[in-house]
Design a protein around this motif. Structure first.
Motif, mmCIF file in Angstrom:
data_model
loop_
_atom_site.group_PDB
_atom_site.id
_atom_site.type_symbol
_atom_site.label_atom_id
_atom_site.label_comp_id
_atom_site.label_asym_id
_atom_site.label_seq_id
_atom_site.Cartn_x
_atom_site.Cartn_y
_atom_site.Cartn_z
ATOM 1 N N ARG A 139 94.300 12.091 66.234
ATOM 2 C CA ARG A 139 93.111 11.845 65.415
ATOM 3 C C ARG A 139 92.404 10.564 65.874
ATOM 4 O O ARG A 139 91.198 10.551 66.103
ATOM 5 N N GLU A 140 93.170 9.499 66.056
ATOM 6 C CA GLU A 140 92.573 8.222 66.468
ATOM 7 C C GLU A 140 92.060 8.286 67.907
ATOM 8 O O GLU A 140 91.001 7.765 68.229
ATOM 9 N N ALA A 141 92.845 8.932 68.773
ATOM 10 C CA ALA A 141 92.487 8.973 70.195
ATOM 11 C C ALA A 141 91.198 9.759 70.427
ATOM 12 O O ALA A 141 90.434 9.481 71.343
ATOM 13 N N ALA A 142 90.972 10.780 69.566
ATOM 14 C CA ALA A 142 89.796 11.631 69.751
ATOM 15 C C ALA A 142 88.572 11.093 69.014
ATOM 16 O O ALA A 142 87.484 11.648 69.123
ATOM 17 N N ALA A 143 88.756 10.003 68.260
ATOM 18 C CA ALA A 143 87.640 9.465 67.470
ATOM 19 C C ALA A 143 86.533 8.945 68.382
ATOM 20 O O ALA A 143 86.770 8.582 69.537
ATOM 21 N N ALA A 144 85.315 8.915 67.824
ATOM 22 C CA ALA A 144 84.170 8.445 68.614
ATOM 23 C C ALA A 144 84.321 6.969 68.943
ATOM 24 O O ALA A 144 84.897 6.202 68.168
ATOM 25 N N GLY A 145 83.849 6.564 70.105
ATOM 26 C CA GLY A 145 83.789 5.151 70.444
ATOM 27 C C GLY A 145 85.051 4.552 71.020
ATOM 28 O O GLY A 145 85.116 3.356 71.271
ATOM 29 N N VAL A 146 86.089 5.389 71.215
ATOM 30 C CA VAL A 146 87.334 4.874 71.801
ATOM 31 C C VAL A 146 87.163 4.766 73.324
ATOM 32 O O VAL A 146 86.647 5.672 73.967
ATOM 33 N N ASP A 147 87.581 3.627 73.886
ATOM 34 C CA ASP A 147 87.402 3.423 75.328
ATOM 35 C C ASP A 147 88.640 3.756 76.144
ATOM 36 O O ASP A 147 88.542 4.054 77.334
ATOM 37 N N LEU A 148 89.805 3.670 75.505
ATOM 38 C CA LEU A 148 91.042 3.924 76.259
ATOM 39 C C LEU A 148 92.178 4.203 75.279
ATOM 40 O O LEU A 148 92.188 3.674 74.168
ATOM 41 N N SER A 205 97.159 16.977 76.102
ATOM 42 C CA SER A 205 96.533 18.247 76.444
ATOM 43 C C SER A 205 95.420 18.583 75.437
ATOM 44 O O SER A 205 94.348 19.068 75.814
ATOM 45 N N GLU A 206 95.664 18.281 74.179
ATOM 46 C CA GLU A 206 94.650 18.509 73.148
ATOM 47 C C GLU A 206 93.433 17.596 73.366
ATOM 48 O O GLU A 206 92.290 18.009 73.274
ATOM 49 N N LEU A 207 93.728 16.344 73.689
ATOM 50 C CA LEU A 207 92.657 15.359 73.898
ATOM 51 C C LEU A 207 91.787 15.744 75.097
ATOM 52 O O LEU A 207 90.570 15.551 75.085
ATOM 53 N N ARG A 208 92.423 16.287 76.131
ATOM 54 C CA ARG A 208 91.658 16.680 77.314
ATOM 55 C C ARG A 208 90.678 17.805 77.007
ATOM 56 O O ARG A 208 89.669 17.971 77.658
#
Ligand code: CA
Length: 240
Positions: free
Chosen positions: A41-50, A67-70
């Motif tokens: 949830r956090e990794a896919a949030a808008a504005g995340v750089d890394l 795999s989901e994030l990709r």
């Protein structure tokens, strides 16, 4: 420049805290997540750089999260935090499109250096490449067309333009077919035909040949044996 935003997904509280503190001290804005579900949830949030992503995680493991994030964020940078000895996981992670990994236990200094290197690379990538020269022609990636000096034009498909942009943005290195699949198509490579990449490259190569040029034009896309492809000597950033 705004602070880069980093998500730390790690279930061991001591490591998570140590990493997060080190990043904050270096001036990054940090969000912490203790498991795979919150992590995704956090990794896919808008504005995340890394994203710093542990592999062994409760609820959903790190490779599932990757795999989901990709699928949702094909170009978001990910560094895996891996245990010593889990080489298979590391290789799988890299094939699935992770940008880098560090092996535990790692020093804060090493981690920050990796983070900075990846952020520099992505910053360069997003510095919009729009015009690419190819022999006696100019490719406009926004309009997806090639304009040749004799006035003729040809169109590029969306995928061809994205492929070309990715190769040109990473022109200093060879890019594997798996990386192209995950970064250009935005899909995991499990069971996927890397031949699809070859077919698109073949079509793109044909389009990048100058219509009135000789047969020995410099190569626009170079095949790197047993690996993938690389932007060739015929391609340059900017207008002809
Ligand atoms: Ca763990």
């Amino acid at each position: 420049m705004p602070k880069a935003r980093i998500v730390v997904v790690e279930d061991e509280p001591a490591i998570r805290r140590g990493v997060s503190d080190a990043l904050r001290l270096s001036g990054y804005e940090v969000t912490e997540a203790p498991d795979g579900v919150a992590g995704l949830r956090e990794a896919a949030a808008a504005g995340v750089d890394l994203v710093l992503l542990d592999i062994m995680l409760p609820k959903r493991d790190g490779l599932e999260v990757l795999s989901e994030l990709r699928r949702t964020n094909p170009t978001r940078p990910v560094i895996l935090l891996t245990a010593r000895g889990s080489e298979d996981d590391r290789v799988r992670g890299l094939k699935m499109g992770a940008d880098d990994y560090v092996v535990k236990p790692f020093s804060a200094k090493e981690l920050i250096a990796r983070v900075e290197a990846i952020l520099r690379r992505t910053l360069r990538m997003t510095a919009e490449v729009r015009l690419v020269s190819v022999g006696p022609g100019t490719i406009d990636l926004h309009r997806r067309e090639i304009r040749w000096v004799d006035g003729s034009r040809s169109d590029l498909s969306e995928t061809e333009a994205a492929l070309l942009k990715y190769l040109v943005s990473n022109r200093e290195r060879a890019v594997s077919r798996e990386e192209l699949l995950s970064r250009v198509w935005g899909i995991g490579t499990a069971g996927l035909e890397t031949r699809a990449v070859d077919m698109h490259i073949a079509r793109l190569r044909a389009k990048l040949k100058s219509p009135n040029g000789s047969d020995d034009q410099p190569e626009a896309i170079v095949t790197v044996r047993a690996h993938g492809y690389m932007a060739g000597p015929a391609l340059g950033v900017g207008e002809q």
